[in-house]
Design a protein around this motif. Structure first.
Motif, PDB file in Angstrom:
ATOM      1  N   ILE A  48     -33.298 -46.062  34.549  1.00  0.00           N
ATOM      2  CA  ILE A  48     -32.055 -45.709  33.859  1.00  0.00           C
ATOM      3  C   ILE A  48     -30.905 -46.584  34.356  1.00  0.00           C
ATOM      4  O   ILE A  48     -30.146 -47.168  33.569  1.00  0.00           O
ATOM      5  CB  ILE A  48     -31.734 -44.221  34.065  1.00  0.00           C
ATOM      6  CG1 ILE A  48     -32.839 -43.349  33.437  1.00  0.00           C
ATOM      7  CG2 ILE A  48     -30.371 -43.866  33.480  1.00  0.00           C
ATOM      8  CD1 ILE A  48     -32.709 -41.874  33.759  1.00  0.00           C
ATOM      9  N   ILE A  49     -30.786 -46.690  35.672  1.00  0.00           N
ATOM     10  CA  ILE A  49     -29.702 -47.486  36.262  1.00  0.00           C
ATOM     11  C   ILE A  49     -29.882 -48.971  35.926  1.00  0.00           C
ATOM     12  O   ILE A  49     -28.931 -49.658  35.524  1.00  0.00           O
ATOM     13  CB  ILE A  49     -29.663 -47.275  37.791  1.00  0.00           C
ATOM     14  CG1 ILE A  49     -29.340 -45.808  38.110  1.00  0.00           C
ATOM     15  CG2 ILE A  49     -28.640 -48.206  38.436  1.00  0.00           C
ATOM     16  CD1 ILE A  49     -29.521 -45.450  39.570  1.00  0.00           C
ATOM     17  N   GLY A  50     -31.115 -49.467  36.076  1.00  0.00           N
ATOM     18  CA  GLY A  50     -31.375 -50.874  35.786  1.00  0.00           C
ATOM     19  C   GLY A  50     -31.177 -51.207  34.321  1.00  0.00           C
ATOM     20  O   GLY A  50     -30.653 -52.267  33.980  1.00  0.00           O
ATOM     21  N   GLY A  51     -31.602 -50.300  33.429  1.00  0.00           N
ATOM     22  CA  GLY A  51     -31.415 -50.544  31.999  1.00  0.00           C
ATOM     23  C   GLY A  51     -29.957 -50.600  31.614  1.00  0.00           C
ATOM     24  O   GLY A  51     -29.537 -51.472  30.839  1.00  0.00           O
TER      25      GLY A  51
ATOM     26  N   GLY B  59     -36.519 -44.338  30.545  1.00  0.00           N
ATOM     27  CA  GLY B  59     -36.186 -43.596  31.757  1.00  0.00           C
ATOM     28  C   GLY B  59     -35.535 -42.265  31.441  1.00  0.00           C
ATOM     29  O   GLY B  59     -35.848 -41.244  32.064  1.00  0.00           O
ATOM     30  N   SER B  60     -34.634 -42.249  30.451  1.00  0.00           N
ATOM     31  CA  SER B  60     -33.945 -41.010  30.077  1.00  0.00           C
ATOM     32  C   SER B  60     -34.905 -40.011  29.448  1.00  0.00           C
ATOM     33  O   SER B  60     -34.888 -38.813  29.778  1.00  0.00           O
ATOM     34  CB  SER B  60     -32.802 -41.324  29.105  1.00  0.00           C
ATOM     35  OG  SER B  60     -31.851 -42.186  29.693  1.00  0.00           O
ATOM     36  N   PHE B  61     -35.746 -40.483  28.514  1.00  0.00           N
ATOM     37  CA  PHE B  61     -36.716 -39.594  27.873  1.00  0.00           C
ATOM     38  C   PHE B  61     -37.677 -39.006  28.909  1.00  0.00           C
ATOM     39  O   PHE B  61     -37.963 -37.803  28.885  1.00  0.00           O
ATOM     40  CB  PHE B  61     -37.505 -40.347  26.799  1.00  0.00           C
ATOM     41  CG  PHE B  61     -36.705 -40.710  25.582  1.00  0.00           C
ATOM     42  CD1 PHE B  61     -35.557 -40.004  25.240  1.00  0.00           C
ATOM     43  CD2 PHE B  61     -37.087 -41.769  24.762  1.00  0.00           C
ATOM     44  CE1 PHE B  61     -34.817 -40.336  24.112  1.00  0.00           C
ATOM     45  CE2 PHE B  61     -36.361 -42.105  23.632  1.00  0.00           C
ATOM     46  CZ  PHE B  61     -35.217 -41.387  23.311  1.00  0.00           C
TER      47      PHE B  61
ATOM     48  N   PHE C  75     -34.634 -50.581  26.382  1.00  0.00           N
ATOM     49  CA  PHE C  75     -35.944 -49.967  26.621  1.00  0.00           C
ATOM     50  C   PHE C  75     -35.944 -49.209  27.948  1.00  0.00           C
ATOM     51  O   PHE C  75     -36.368 -48.046  28.019  1.00  0.00           O
ATOM     52  CB  PHE C  75     -37.046 -51.023  26.637  1.00  0.00           C
ATOM     53  CG  PHE C  75     -38.360 -50.493  27.149  1.00  0.00           C
ATOM     54  CD1 PHE C  75     -39.200 -49.776  26.317  1.00  0.00           C
ATOM     55  CD2 PHE C  75     -38.736 -50.692  28.479  1.00  0.00           C
ATOM     56  CE1 PHE C  75     -40.394 -49.259  26.792  1.00  0.00           C
ATOM     57  CE2 PHE C  75     -39.934 -50.180  28.962  1.00  0.00           C
ATOM     58  CZ  PHE C  75     -40.764 -49.464  28.116  1.00  0.00           C
ATOM     59  N   LEU C  76     -35.501 -49.861  29.015  1.00  0.00           N
ATOM     60  CA  LEU C  76     -35.489 -49.214  30.324  1.00  0.00           C
ATOM     61  C   LEU C  76     -34.629 -47.958  30.321  1.00  0.00           C
ATOM     62  O   LEU C  76     -35.023 -46.908  30.841  1.00  0.00           O
ATOM     63  CB  LEU C  76     -34.986 -50.192  31.384  1.00  0.00           C
ATOM     64  CG  LEU C  76     -35.882 -51.376  31.721  1.00  0.00           C
ATOM     65  CD1 LEU C  76     -35.168 -52.319  32.686  1.00  0.00           C
ATOM     66  CD2 LEU C  76     -37.203 -50.913  32.322  1.00  0.00           C
TER      67      LEU C  76
END
Length: 264
Positions: free
Chosen positions: A246-249, A211-213, A206-207
């Motif tokens: 993004i990084i955390g996901g 984040g990417s979208f 999800f993260l």
């Protein structure tokens, strides 16, 4: 160029009380998430029993509202907060931030997980597929309210928003976000979580995807007029706040599958 379907942001009035579509979209999002959570709980998916879902939605709603307001004030209007701290409490004047809402939900789910004596990431994995429903409805509310529109463009589906003082043809970026953050993200997470996955994997996905979208759509979304671009003359505040997601996901996904492989 497409014609903007002029919809009155006020759905109906009860005397002096005006009920806006944006608020109705929030209610629809919570109601749909509640129903899906009940379906999943009855099937034994996740750590919540059906009778615990009501509290889950209440905790989540409080996290969204309080966190969203705090995030909007602190991330986007901190200077105004310093001048008028009480403005933080005047929620009727509008202003919500997804990233603040997400932090609020994380805190709320931590408290909720302790209440039902369940692992924190088991709860977040259960909740993650429910979130895009509310995101999709929320972005439709932004579109109806003519806010958070896109940058000027000459694409065939550009729209002129009646409330735009510049009357420019713009990307309907709210609809892009409703599609990506709502429908597409929901479909992927629902499919992914339908099979047993390592704990933290659904939360990480999800993260990473949200984040990417969000990072991509920010390229066609009009930056906040009082902020402009934050970094290198092109990165917006929304993109800057999405990078940790993004990084955390990605880190959660790697960690989840690494732990799963080690146990195997």
């Amino acid at each position: 160029m497409l014609n903007y379907p002029e919809i009155d942001p006020v759905a109906f009035s009860l005397g002096s009380l005006k009920v806006h579509w944006y608020g109705i979209m929030y209610l629809l999002g919570f109601a749909a998430a509640w129903q899906l959570a009940m379906v999943r709980a009855r099937k034994g998916v996740g750590p919540c029993r059906p009778e615990q879902v009501e509290d889950l939605i209440v905790y989540g709603a409080m996290g969204v509202i309080l966190g969203g307001r705090f995030g909007y004030v602190l991330f986007y209007h901190f200077d105004r907060f310093l001048e008028d701290p009480v403005w933080l409490l005047r929620v009727w004047e509008g202003g919500m931030s997804f990233h603040g809402g997400m932090l609020g939900v994380i805190v709320a789910l931590y408290v909720y997980a302790r209440k039902i004596n369940a692992p924190f990431f088991a709860v977040t994995d259960f909740v993650a597929p429910l979130v895009p429903i509310g995101l999709g409805f929320g972005r439709l509310g932004n579109f109806i309210g003519q806010e958070l529109w896109g940058r000027a463009t000459d694409v065939p589906w550009a729209m002129v928003f009646p409330n735009d003082p510049l009357a420019l043809a713009r990307h309907p970026s709210q609809l892009y976000q409703a599609l990506l953050e709502g429908l597409v993200l929901f479909a992927i997470l629902f499919w992914f979580s339908a099979k047993p996955r390592p704990r933290m994997a659904t939360s990480g996905l999800f993260l990473l995807l949200y984040g990417s979208f969000r990072f991509l759509v920010e390229f066609v979304r009009e930056p906040d007029s009082h902020i402009g671009f934050d970094v290198m003359g092109w990165m917006t505040r929304g993109q800057l706040l999405s990078l940790p997601m993004i990084i955390g996901g990605l880190a959660l996904l790697v960690w989840a599958y690494k732990k799963s492989n080690n146990r195997s």
